[in-house]
Structures are given as C-alpha cells and as structure tokens.
Design a protein around this motif. Structure first.
Motif, PDB file in Angstrom:
ATOM      1  N   ARG A  50       0.588  -1.275   0.134  1.00  0.00           N
ATOM      2  CA  ARG A  50       0.010   0.014  -0.134  1.00  0.00           C
ATOM      3  C   ARG A  50       0.845   1.281   0.063  1.00  0.00           C
ATOM      4  O   ARG A  50       0.644   2.074  -0.630  1.00  0.00           O
ATOM      5  N   ARG A  53       2.829   1.655  -3.623  1.00  0.00           N
ATOM      6  CA  ARG A  53       2.081   2.161  -4.436  1.00  0.00           C
ATOM      7  C   ARG A  53       1.702   3.573  -4.581  1.00  0.00           C
ATOM      8  O   ARG A  53       1.230   4.398  -5.402  1.00  0.00           O
ATOM      9  N   GLN A  54       2.159   4.340  -3.194  1.00  0.00           N
ATOM     10  CA  GLN A  54       2.172   5.684  -3.358  1.00  0.00           C
ATOM     11  C   GLN A  54       3.742   6.334  -3.557  1.00  0.00           C
ATOM     12  O   GLN A  54       3.717   7.593  -3.369  1.00  0.00           O
ATOM     13  N   GLN A  55       4.464   5.598  -4.278  1.00  0.00           N
ATOM     14  CA  GLN A  55       5.773   6.008  -4.374  1.00  0.00           C
ATOM     15  C   GLN A  55       5.995   7.235  -5.487  1.00  0.00           C
ATOM     16  O   GLN A  55       6.921   7.923  -5.220  1.00  0.00           O
ATOM     17  N   LEU A  57       4.727   9.821  -4.824  1.00  0.00           N
ATOM     18  CA  LEU A  57       4.802  11.153  -3.772  1.00  0.00           C
ATOM     19  C   LEU A  57       6.397  11.555  -3.577  1.00  0.00           C
ATOM     20  O   LEU A  57       6.632  12.588  -3.311  1.00  0.00           O
ATOM     21  N   ARG A  66       8.770   1.179  -6.715  1.00  0.00           N
ATOM     22  CA  ARG A  66       7.417   0.479  -6.841  1.00  0.00           C
ATOM     23  C   ARG A  66       7.300  -0.963  -6.052  1.00  0.00           C
ATOM     24  O   ARG A  66       6.430  -1.447  -5.671  1.00  0.00           O
ATOM     25  N   ALA A 132       2.023  10.816   4.269  1.00  0.00           N
ATOM     26  CA  ALA A 132       2.268   9.852   3.596  1.00  0.00           C
ATOM     27  C   ALA A 132       3.501   9.842   2.692  1.00  0.00           C
ATOM     28  O   ALA A 132       4.351   8.692   2.768  1.00  0.00           O
ATOM     29  N   ARG A 133       4.081  10.816   2.201  1.00  0.00           N
ATOM     30  CA  ARG A 133       5.260  11.067   1.516  1.00  0.00           C
ATOM     31  C   ARG A 133       6.315  10.830   2.461  1.00  0.00           C
ATOM     32  O   ARG A 133       7.397  10.090   1.901  1.00  0.00           O
ATOM     33  N   VAL A 136       6.746   6.942   3.005  1.00  0.00           N
ATOM     34  CA  VAL A 136       7.034   6.228   1.859  1.00  0.00           C
ATOM     35  C   VAL A 136       8.632   6.460   1.968  1.00  0.00           C
ATOM     36  O   VAL A 136       9.344   5.366   1.807  1.00  0.00           O
TER      37      VAL A 136
END
Length: 281
Positions: A50, A53-55, A57, A66, A132-133, A136
């Motif tokens: 999860r 999938r926000q990589q 950012l 990824r 979130a950034r 990650v």
C-alpha cells in the motif's frame, strides 16, 4: 559468471569514485529486502504494498520504488539527483574504529549515521500521523539502511573510509581501483548470494530468534565485530596490525568468507523483517 564480470566492470569503471557511502550494490540490497518481504506477516506485506503504491509522492521518476527490491536501492539512486538529497550522504555508514572499544558515541554526530537513521525511519513508519510522502521515504530509507548496516565495512573502519583506501586483490583480479570495501560490497556479495541454497526463503521462528535479539546498537556492534574479526583479519592477518601495500584475498580465503557474508545478508533480512513487523503491524 556473467554477473561477476558485470560487477568487476563496475569496479574497474567506477572504483575511483568509491566513497564511504557507496552501496551494498544492488544484489546485496535486493536480497536483504527479499528475505525481509518473505518473512514479514501477511498484513505487513500488504501494508508495504500500500505504501509503495504511493511512491510517486517521492517525485523521483528516475529512481522508482514500486517494489521492495526497487525501494532497497532508492537511497543510492537518489545520490545522482545532486543537492536535493545531499543531506543523506552520511546516513549510509558509521566509521567505528575496529581497533578501539566499540562505541557509537562520537561516531554518529547529530544522528548522521546509519544506526540513528534506522531508528528514526522506524519511528516515522510507526506514526500514522506522519504525511504519506514521509512514510514512503522512511520505508525506502529503512530497507536500504538495514542492508548497509550489515555490510561490515559500513559498520567498522581502520581510518581507511571503511576499506575504501585498502587496495586489495580478489583471487586473480588485481587493479589499482579494487579495494576491500568494493570487494565486500560487490564481488564477495555476488559470490555469497549465488552460492546455493537460496537465501530468500521463509525462516523458522527459531532461526529468526537466533539473530533478532537486541536492538540497532547491538546489531551495529555485531557488524563492527565482523568487520574486525573477519573482513580486516582475512585481509591483514592481524586486523589491527601493519597495513600491507595491497591486501591479497586468494581463492582459499574467499571460500572461507562466503559463509560469513551469507550470514550477514540473512541477519539483515530477518532484522529488517522484525522492524517492519513492529512498525507496520
């Protein structure tokens, strides 16, 4: 053999630029990451997916993250982005003198060393309030730095930039650019990982317990001791004795180093799995 020749070409082509922050190279980092991924809980594996999938950012399209394997080398890839990430240069290592008593005091100024950053990234991952950034990025840094800590010459030093100034031979290979650090980063790591059986598997609770005790400072001491008693001792005989003009690792010595190098990768993978379970479980 093909991978070995590629690694050797990399050393010959880029050895002059080798620094204390040089990577555990892709093969080592990806293997530590893959071991960890196999050994985290299913829920944590899903959370890793999860987050990654926000990589996007991260805004580093030339350095994707990824998958956990891509994330494991992201911290080295971003070195090519120049000043944007230059603050992280010293985070990949800690030059703790192998000829003195082990201590991180004075060897981790203002938290700018690998062990402090592992602890910082774990805390950031645990805190769901962190944007979130940043989480990650913390995940990518954590996966990479645990790998770095388990490359012994990122953890122990003889005033030679973790073996970067220690000219060495590797079997029949000897060039001006080949040094002890690059051997452990690349050539020996390749030999250790490619020696069967595969290191990437599900480990038993007993195997995990055997290496997962203590914390990051204990793991730092462990890698530092491997640097002294294995890496430098195999090159110099007496790890704190006179430094030869060129260390010579013959084939018999390399054979003896394969298992310690394999064990460092396993420790890195299982300890990373523990940290990820604790942070994301």
């Amino acid at each position: 053999m093909k991978r070995f020749l590629i690694l050797l070409a990399a050393i010959l082509g880029f050895g002059a630029a080798t620094t204390p922050a040089q990577a555990y190279w892709e093969y080592g980092h990806e293997t530590v990451a893959a071991i960890a991924y196999r050994n985290v809980t299913p829920a944590v594996r899903a959370e890793i997916g999860r987050l990654l999938r926000q990589q996007a950012l991260l805004e580093t399209p030339t350095c994707p993250a990824r998958t956990i394997e891509q994330a494991s080398v992201w911290a080295d890839c971003i070195k090519e982005l120049g000043p944007r990430f230059s603050y992280a240069y010293n985070w990949h290592y800690q030059n703790v003198n192998v000829c003195k008593d082990f201590t991180l005091k004075g060897n981790c100024p203002d938290g700018n060393c690998v062990s402090a950053q592992i602890e910082r990234d774990t805390k950031l991952l645990k805190d769901r309030k962190v944007p979130a950034r940043e989480r990650v990025m913390a995940l990518a840094f954590l996966v990479h730095f645990v790998g770095d800590l388990h490359q012994p010459l990122h953890a122990g030093d003889r005033g030679d930039l973790g073996g970067n100034r220690a000219k060495s031979t590797y079997g029949i290979y000897s060039t001006e650019k080949l040094n002890l650090h690059s051997i452990w980063d690349g050539l020996l790591a390749e030999r250790a990982i490619s020696t069967p059986p595969s290191l990437v598997r599900l480990y038993s609770p007993e195997e995990r317990t055997a290496v997962n005790g203590g914390g990051v400072e204990d793991w730092s001491r462990d890698s530092w001791q491997i640097a002294r008693d294995v890496a430098y001792a195999s090159a110099y005989g007496d790890p704190c004795g006179p430094v030869p003009e060129r260390a010579r690792l013959d084939e018999a010595t390399i054979e003896k180093l394969i298992e310690p190098a394999r064990q460092q990768l396993v420790k890195g993978g299982l300890r990373l799995a523990r940290l990820l379970d604790e942070a994301l479980g």
